[in-house]
Design a protein around this motif. Structure first.
Motif, short mmCIF file in Angstrom:
data_model
loop_
_atom_site.label_atom_id
_atom_site.label_comp_id
_atom_site.label_asym_id
_atom_site.label_seq_id
_atom_site.Cartn_x
_atom_site.Cartn_y
_atom_site.Cartn_z
N THR A 1 0.84 -1.20 0.00
CA THR A 1 0.00 0.00 0.00
C THR A 1 0.87 1.25 0.00
OG1 THR A 1 -1.71 -1.18 1.22
CG2 THR A 1 -1.83 1.21 1.24
N GLU A 2 1.96 1.20 0.77
CA GLU A 2 2.87 2.32 0.83
C GLU A 2 3.49 2.57 -0.55
OE1 GLU A 2 7.04 2.69 3.00
OE2 GLU A 2 5.37 2.49 4.42
N HIS A 3 3.90 1.49 -1.22
CA HIS A 3 4.50 1.65 -2.55
C HIS A 3 3.48 2.12 -3.58
CE1 HIS A 3 8.42 0.17 -1.53
NE2 HIS A 3 7.93 -0.96 -1.02
N GLU A 4 2.24 1.69 -3.44
CA GLU A 4 1.19 2.09 -4.39
C GLU A 4 0.64 3.48 -4.06
OE1 GLU A 4 -0.15 0.42 -7.05
OE2 GLU A 4 1.40 -1.12 -6.82
N LEU A 5 0.53 3.79 -2.79
CA LEU A 5 -0.16 5.00 -2.38
C LEU A 5 0.72 6.24 -2.44
CD1 LEU A 5 -2.98 5.72 -1.44
CD2 LEU A 5 -2.20 5.49 0.91
N LEU A 6 2.00 6.10 -2.17
CA LEU A 6 2.87 7.28 -2.17
C LEU A 6 2.93 7.97 -3.54
CD1 LEU A 6 5.80 6.29 0.20
CD2 LEU A 6 3.96 7.90 0.59
N PRO A 7 3.03 7.24 -4.66
CA PRO A 7 2.97 7.95 -5.95
C PRO A 7 1.62 8.63 -6.18
CG PRO A 7 3.90 5.76 -6.25
CD PRO A 7 3.40 5.83 -4.85
N VAL A 8 0.55 8.00 -5.72
CA VAL A 8 -0.77 8.61 -5.90
C VAL A 8 -0.86 9.90 -5.08
CG1 VAL A 8 -3.23 8.31 -5.47
CG2 VAL A 8 -1.91 6.44 -6.44
N VAL A 9 -0.37 9.85 -3.84
CA VAL A 9 -0.39 11.05 -2.99
C VAL A 9 0.48 12.13 -3.63
CG1 VAL A 9 0.35 11.95 -0.75
CG2 VAL A 9 -0.94 9.83 -0.86
N SER A 10 1.60 11.75 -4.19
CA SER A 10 2.47 12.72 -4.85
C SER A 10 1.77 13.35 -6.06
CB SER A 10 3.76 12.03 -5.28
OG SER A 10 4.58 12.92 -5.98
N LYS A 11 1.09 12.51 -6.85
CA LYS A 11 0.36 13.04 -8.01
C LYS A 11 -0.78 13.95 -7.58
CE LYS A 11 1.35 9.29 -11.22
NZ LYS A 11 0.80 8.18 -12.00
N VAL A 12 -1.47 13.56 -6.53
CA VAL A 12 -2.57 14.40 -6.03
C VAL A 12 -2.03 15.73 -5.54
CG1 VAL A 12 -4.28 14.61 -4.18
CG2 VAL A 12 -4.15 12.52 -5.51
N GLY A 13 -0.88 15.70 -4.87
CA GLY A 13 -0.26 16.95 -4.42
C GLY A 13 0.07 17.85 -5.59
N GLY A 14 0.62 17.27 -6.66
CA GLY A 14 0.91 18.06 -7.86
C GLY A 14 -0.34 18.62 -8.49
N SER A 15 -1.38 17.78 -8.53
CA SER A 15 -2.66 18.24 -9.10
C SER A 15 -3.24 19.38 -8.28
CB SER A 15 -3.66 17.09 -9.15
OG SER A 15 -3.21 16.09 -10.03
N VAL A 16 -3.16 19.26 -6.96
CA VAL A 16 -3.68 20.33 -6.09
C VAL A 16 -2.89 21.61 -6.32
CG1 VAL A 16 -3.87 21.05 -3.68
CG2 VAL A 16 -4.66 18.80 -4.35
N ASP A 17 -1.57 21.48 -6.49
CA ASP A 17 -0.76 22.68 -6.76
C ASP A 17 -1.16 23.33 -8.08
OD1 ASP A 17 0.63 22.33 -4.42
OD2 ASP A 17 2.34 21.32 -5.36
N ARG A 18 -1.39 22.51 -9.11
CA ARG A 18 -1.82 23.07 -10.40
C ARG A 18 -3.20 23.71 -10.30
NH1 ARG A 18 0.86 18.48 -11.86
NH2 ARG A 18 -1.02 17.23 -12.11
N VAL A 19 -4.09 23.07 -9.57
CA VAL A 19 -5.44 23.64 -9.39
C VAL A 19 -5.36 24.97 -8.64
CG1 VAL A 19 -7.63 23.31 -8.17
CG2 VAL A 19 -6.71 21.47 -9.58
N ASN A 20 -4.51 25.02 -7.63
CA ASN A 20 -4.34 26.28 -6.90
C ASN A 20 -3.80 27.38 -7.81
OD1 ASN A 20 -5.34 25.41 -4.45
ND2 ASN A 20 -3.34 24.79 -3.68
N GLY A 21 -2.87 27.01 -8.70
CA GLY A 21 -2.36 27.99 -9.66
C GLY A 21 -3.46 28.49 -10.58
N GLN A 22 -4.30 27.56 -11.06
CA GLN A 22 -5.41 27.96 -11.94
C GLN A 22 -6.42 28.82 -11.17
OE1 GLN A 22 -5.51 27.54 -15.22
NE2 GLN A 22 -3.49 26.62 -15.02
N LEU A 23 -6.65 28.47 -9.91
CA LEU A 23 -7.59 29.28 -9.11
C LEU A 23 -7.04 30.69 -8.89
CD1 LEU A 23 -8.90 26.73 -6.47
CD2 LEU A 23 -10.16 27.73 -8.38
N ASP A 24 -5.72 30.80 -8.72
CA ASP A 24 -5.13 32.13 -8.60
C ASP A 24 -5.34 32.93 -9.89
OD1 ASP A 24 -4.30 31.61 -6.04
OD2 ASP A 24 -2.24 31.07 -6.61
N LYS A 25 -5.17 32.27 -11.04
CA LYS A 25 -5.43 32.95 -12.31
C LYS A 25 -6.90 33.34 -12.42
CE LYS A 25 -1.79 30.61 -14.91
NZ LYS A 25 -1.51 29.66 -15.99
#
Length: 155
Positions: free
Chosen positions: A48-72
């Motif tokens: 689960t750790e091996h499978e979930l950590l990349p997903v959490v990392s991708k979600v973090g990147g997606s949240v950062d991109r969404v925050n950037g778009q929300l700022d725009k």
């Protein structure tokens, strides 16, 4: 002779020894199964750790991109609000520029009509002028009320 040396306490000790042996074997089996379960649980957690950590990392990147778009979008929204404010100011200015001459023209027309009718009826110039002023004022006030009733702002 064997029977002569038999004592009931020896039978109790033998039963206790058998009971402890069975309990020991049962606990050994239980601990063995518990060890297997813990080993599988550990493997599940590692997987689960091996499978979930990349997903959490991708979600973090997606949240950062969404925050950037929300700022725009925030900048765009602020610009839209400013544009609406500018349009509102322009509409008010145009409305004031159009409403005032229309109000004066309708008042003047009503005043001329009533003044001419009063002059024709009474043949008194001063009374006709006074009647025309009153009619013009009434018509301008009526127009302001009509504009308010229709949702417009009066000047």
């Amino acid at each position: 002779m064997l029977l002569a040396t038999f004592q009931w306490s020896s039978l109790g000790w033998a039963a206790l020894a058998f009971f402890l042996l069975v309990v020991g074997l049962g606990l050994a089996y239980l601990f063995f199964r518990l060890g297997e379960t813990l080993k599988r649980l550990s493997a599940l957690i590692r997987g689960t750790e091996h499978e979930l950590l990349p997903v959490v990392s991708k979600v973090g990147g997606s949240v950062d991109r969404v925050n950037g778009q929300l700022d725009k979008l925030d900048v765009v929204t602020d610009s839209a609000v400013d544009a609406v404010g500018s349009v509102d100011t322009a509409v008010r200015a145009v409305s004031f520029a159009v409403t005032t001459p229309v109000k004066k023209a309708t008042g003047w027309t009503a005043g001329v009509r009533h003044g001419a009718a009063a002059l024709k009826a009474r043949r008194d110039w001063r009374a006709a002028v006074e009647e025309a002023k009153q009619a013009a004022a009434r018509r301008e006030a009526d127009l302001v009320e009509e504009l308010r009733a229709s949702g417009g702002k009066s000047a």
